[in-house]
Design a protein around this motif. Structure first.
Motif, PDB file in Angstrom:
ATOM      1  N   HIS A 132       0.853  -1.188   0.000  1.00  0.00           N
ATOM      2  CA  HIS A 132       0.000   0.000   0.000  1.00  0.00           C
ATOM      3  C   HIS A 132       0.892   1.241   0.000  1.00  0.00           C
ATOM      4  O   HIS A 132       2.064   1.169   0.351  1.00  0.00           O
ATOM      5  CB  HIS A 132      -0.903  -0.006   1.240  1.00  0.00           C
ATOM      6  N   PRO A 133       0.347   2.417  -0.318  1.00  0.00           N
ATOM      7  CA  PRO A 133       1.201   3.586  -0.492  1.00  0.00           C
ATOM      8  C   PRO A 133       1.616   4.338   0.772  1.00  0.00           C
ATOM      9  O   PRO A 133       2.660   4.981   0.768  1.00  0.00           O
ATOM     10  CB  PRO A 133       0.374   4.506  -1.397  1.00  0.00           C
ATOM     11  N   PHE A 262       5.698   9.518  -4.257  1.00  0.00           N
ATOM     12  CA  PHE A 262       4.650   8.613  -4.725  1.00  0.00           C
ATOM     13  C   PHE A 262       4.653   8.553  -6.247  1.00  0.00           C
ATOM     14  O   PHE A 262       4.935   9.550  -6.922  1.00  0.00           O
ATOM     15  CB  PHE A 262       3.256   9.100  -4.286  1.00  0.00           C
ATOM     16  N   ASP A 263       4.311   7.380  -6.778  1.00  0.00           N
ATOM     17  CA  ASP A 263       3.986   7.246  -8.199  1.00  0.00           C
ATOM     18  C   ASP A 263       2.468   7.246  -8.291  1.00  0.00           C
ATOM     19  O   ASP A 263       1.813   6.363  -7.721  1.00  0.00           O
ATOM     20  CB  ASP A 263       4.528   5.932  -8.775  1.00  0.00           C
ATOM     21  N   ILE A 264       1.888   8.224  -8.975  1.00  0.00           N
ATOM     22  CA  ILE A 264       0.430   8.367  -9.018  1.00  0.00           C
ATOM     23  C   ILE A 264      -0.041   8.474 -10.462  1.00  0.00           C
ATOM     24  O   ILE A 264       0.585   9.159 -11.283  1.00  0.00           O
ATOM     25  CB  ILE A 264      -0.034   9.619  -8.235  1.00  0.00           C
ATOM     26  N   GLY A 265      -1.164   7.802 -10.776  1.00  0.00           N
ATOM     27  CA  GLY A 265      -1.743   7.915 -12.110  1.00  0.00           C
ATOM     28  C   GLY A 265      -2.613   6.731 -12.455  1.00  0.00           C
ATOM     29  O   GLY A 265      -3.150   6.058 -11.566  1.00  0.00           O
ATOM     30  N   THR A 266      -2.752   6.486 -13.758  1.00  0.00           N
ATOM     31  CA  THR A 266      -3.617   5.405 -14.231  1.00  0.00           C
ATOM     32  C   THR A 266      -2.933   4.608 -15.339  1.00  0.00           C
ATOM     33  O   THR A 266      -2.063   5.119 -16.046  1.00  0.00           O
ATOM     34  CB  THR A 266      -4.949   5.949 -14.777  1.00  0.00           C
ATOM     35  N   VAL A 267      -3.363   3.349 -15.457  1.00  0.00           N
ATOM     36  CA  VAL A 267      -2.931   2.466 -16.535  1.00  0.00           C
ATOM     37  C   VAL A 267      -4.201   1.920 -17.187  1.00  0.00           C
ATOM     38  O   VAL A 267      -5.063   1.369 -16.492  1.00  0.00           O
ATOM     39  CB  VAL A 267      -2.073   1.291 -16.009  1.00  0.00           C
ATOM     40  N   LYS A 277      -9.466   0.449 -16.307  1.00  0.00           N
ATOM     41  CA  LYS A 277      -8.457   1.398 -15.839  1.00  0.00           C
ATOM     42  C   LYS A 277      -7.960   0.979 -14.467  1.00  0.00           C
ATOM     43  O   LYS A 277      -8.754   0.754 -13.545  1.00  0.00           O
ATOM     44  CB  LYS A 277      -9.058   2.802 -15.783  1.00  0.00           C
ATOM     45  N   LEU A 278      -6.626   0.839 -14.329  1.00  0.00           N
ATOM     46  CA  LEU A 278      -6.009   0.580 -13.037  1.00  0.00           C
ATOM     47  C   LEU A 278      -5.608   1.923 -12.430  1.00  0.00           C
ATOM     48  O   LEU A 278      -4.917   2.715 -13.074  1.00  0.00           O
ATOM     49  CB  LEU A 278      -4.751  -0.288 -13.194  1.00  0.00           C
ATOM     50  N   HIS A 279      -6.056   2.180 -11.204  1.00  0.00           N
ATOM     51  CA  HIS A 279      -5.711   3.420 -10.512  1.00  0.00           C
ATOM     52  C   HIS A 279      -4.508   3.145  -9.604  1.00  0.00           C
ATOM     53  O   HIS A 279      -4.559   2.270  -8.742  1.00  0.00           O
ATOM     54  CB  HIS A 279      -6.902   3.909  -9.690  1.00  0.00           C
ATOM     55  N   VAL A 280      -3.438   3.914  -9.807  1.00  0.00           N
ATOM     56  CA  VAL A 280      -2.145   3.653  -9.167  1.00  0.00           C
ATOM     57  C   VAL A 280      -1.797   4.747  -8.164  1.00  0.00           C
ATOM     58  O   VAL A 280      -1.921   5.940  -8.459  1.00  0.00           O
ATOM     59  CB  VAL A 280      -1.028   3.583 -10.240  1.00  0.00           C
ATOM     60  N   MET A 281      -1.357   4.346  -6.975  1.00  0.00           N
ATOM     61  CA  MET A 281      -0.605   5.214  -6.070  1.00  0.00           C
ATOM     62  C   MET A 281       0.472   4.319  -5.468  1.00  0.00           C
ATOM     63  O   MET A 281       0.241   3.631  -4.474  1.00  0.00           O
ATOM     64  CB  MET A 281      -1.486   5.834  -4.991  1.00  0.00           C
ATOM     65  N   ASN A 282       1.606   4.257  -6.124  1.00  0.00           N
ATOM     66  CA  ASN A 282       2.675   3.266  -5.870  1.00  0.00           C
ATOM     67  C   ASN A 282       2.204   1.865  -6.222  1.00  0.00           C
ATOM     68  O   ASN A 282       2.867   1.140  -6.934  1.00  0.00           O
ATOM     69  CB  ASN A 282       3.176   3.294  -4.430  1.00  0.00           C
ATOM     70  N   MET A 352      -5.319  10.706  -5.189  1.00  0.00           N
ATOM     71  CA  MET A 352      -5.727   9.937  -6.367  1.00  0.00           C
ATOM     72  C   MET A 352      -6.963  10.500  -7.054  1.00  0.00           C
ATOM     73  O   MET A 352      -7.202  10.229  -8.233  1.00  0.00           O
ATOM     74  CB  MET A 352      -6.000   8.483  -5.972  1.00  0.00           C
ATOM     75  N   GLY A 353      -7.777  11.231  -6.288  1.00  0.00           N
ATOM     76  CA  GLY A 353      -9.007  11.780  -6.849  1.00  0.00           C
ATOM     77  C   GLY A 353     -10.116  10.775  -7.052  1.00  0.00           C
ATOM     78  O   GLY A 353     -10.994  10.951  -7.910  1.00  0.00           O
ATOM     79  N   ILE A 354     -10.081   9.687  -6.285  1.00  0.00           N
ATOM     80  CA  ILE A 354     -11.142   8.669  -6.372  1.00  0.00           C
ATOM     81  C   ILE A 354     -11.590   8.254  -4.967  1.00  0.00           C
ATOM     82  O   ILE A 354     -10.877   8.473  -3.994  1.00  0.00           O
ATOM     83  CB  ILE A 354     -10.689   7.408  -7.146  1.00  0.00           C
TER      84      ILE A 354
END
Length: 367
Positions: A132-133, A262-267, A277-282, A352-354
């Motif tokens: 977890h982040p 942190f690495d934050i974003g989407t794949v 869509k995968l939501h990423v925070m690390n 993350m905004g979610i």
């Protein structure tokens, strides 16, 4: 009785930990370095929390940062040992055992080297079965505690004069960001020992058996490899009680490294109506379909595998790759007090905004 961890356990811990890393969780080679150093220098011992006295001190051995290959980090095995020693000096008493905040590519093995050198037991409990982040998510219910806690951090890129030793005291939620800042200043990845609590507290608040789960998964993966990739994927699903949620080609990636480490974003996997869509925070924190409907959410285990069943970290992903997404619902894993703590979610949701808590805590009372 305790289990002496040996050379063969190192690879099992790395392989099982890599699945529970959920796209983060450090470096596999760093985990092998820690494990091999531990088993060659001493006899790290895995014990259940019941093998310690209720008032024995247990602290959390952790690595903090986001080493997705984007930073010039350096962490040596001795840094983990020094972090424990600094905490013991501040506590004024010896630590009997160490837990880890999460499983991961290297984090499953974070307590092994201090065990081999200092004699602290590797306690078969984790702050979270998966990675977890934030430290609070693995803090076994201490995130909202006003009680002052000790946290230490050691490590850094020596060549760049970024080596840091740090001891901080204060409420967990207030001092955890200091360690993350130190991680960023040190090069992006730093060893930590933190939050000493009594064994009786660990027994009631941690996810018990978490190290054994990673070892058993790694053993199953290694045993299945000679039968081919489909056997490996089947073994992962069977051992974790999970399933393959999505299979497809990575269409786009939008992940950035932030100054908070942190690495934050989407794949995005697939295209059109079949995309997800995968939501990423690390780590992978959620999966949504093309309509935005949530398919999986932390603390579920969410992991990308290549077609051979090899777990892939966020940093290994590239557009055009074919991947499978493993999903293990939270109902199939032991849950710690920290992943059921509403206070750990707002900072992550903001970054993350979610929404996470609405899903993560839904039905938590029934588990």
């Amino acid at each position: 009785m305790g289990r002496i961890l040996t050379e063969k356990d190192v690879e099992a811990a790395v392989r099982g930990g890599s699945v529970y890393a959920a796209g983060g969780g450090g470096w596999a080679d760093h985990g092998r370095m820690l494990g091999r150093a531990a088993v060659s220098i001493g006899k790290p011992e895995l014990v259940s929390v019941d093998e310690l006295k209720p008032d024995d001190w247990i602290a959390t051995a952790a690595a903090i940062g986001a080493p997705a290959g984007l930073t010039a980090w350096e962490m040596q095995g001795v840094d983990y040992v020094k972090a424990v020693q600094l905490l013991e000096r501040e506590l004024g008493q010896n630590v009997s055992g160490l837990i880890v905040g999460q499983n991961g590519r290297s984090s499953t093995l974070n307590a092994w080297l201090p065990s081999a050198i200092l004699g602290t037991k590797v306690v078969d409990a984790v702050g979270d079965i998966r990675a977890h982040p934030t430290g609070d998510m693995g803090s076994i219910g201490l995130a909202g505690s006003p009680e002052p806690m000790i946290q230490t951090a050691v490590g850094g890129n020596r060549a760049d004069n970024r080596y840091i030793e740090l001891v901080v005291k204060g409420a967990t939620a207030k001092v955890s960001p200091i360690l993350r800042t130190a991680s960023d200043m040190s090069g992006g990845f730093i060893a930590s020992c933190r939050n000493p609590v009594r064994a009786s507290y660990v027994k009631t608040h941690a996810a018990l058996g978490g190290i054994s789960m990673a070892l058993a998964l790694g053993e199953a993966i290694i045993a299945a490899e000679k039968k081919g990739s489909s056997a490996v994927i089947d073994a992962i699903c069977r051992t974790t009680h999970g399933s393959i949620l999505v299979e497809g080609v990575i269409a786009s990636m939008d992940v950035v490294y932030t100054k908070e480490a942190f690495d934050i974003g989407t794949v995005t996997i697939g295209e059109g109506a079949g995309a997800c869509k995968l939501h990423v925070m690390n780590e992978y924190m959620a999966v949504g379909d093309a309509d935005g409907k949530r398919l999986a959410t932390f603390p579920d285990v969410i992991t990308t595998l290549d077609p051979n069943g090899e777990p892939l970290s966020v940093g290994q992903l590239k557009v055009g790759m074919k991947v499978l997404v493993l999903h293990v619902p939270k109902t199939r894993i032991p849950l710690s007090a920290s992943v059921l703590d509403p206070s750990v979610y707002p900072p992550v949701e903001k970054a993350m905004g979610i929404d996470l808590a609405g899903y993560a805590l839904d039905g938590a009372k029934e588990i």
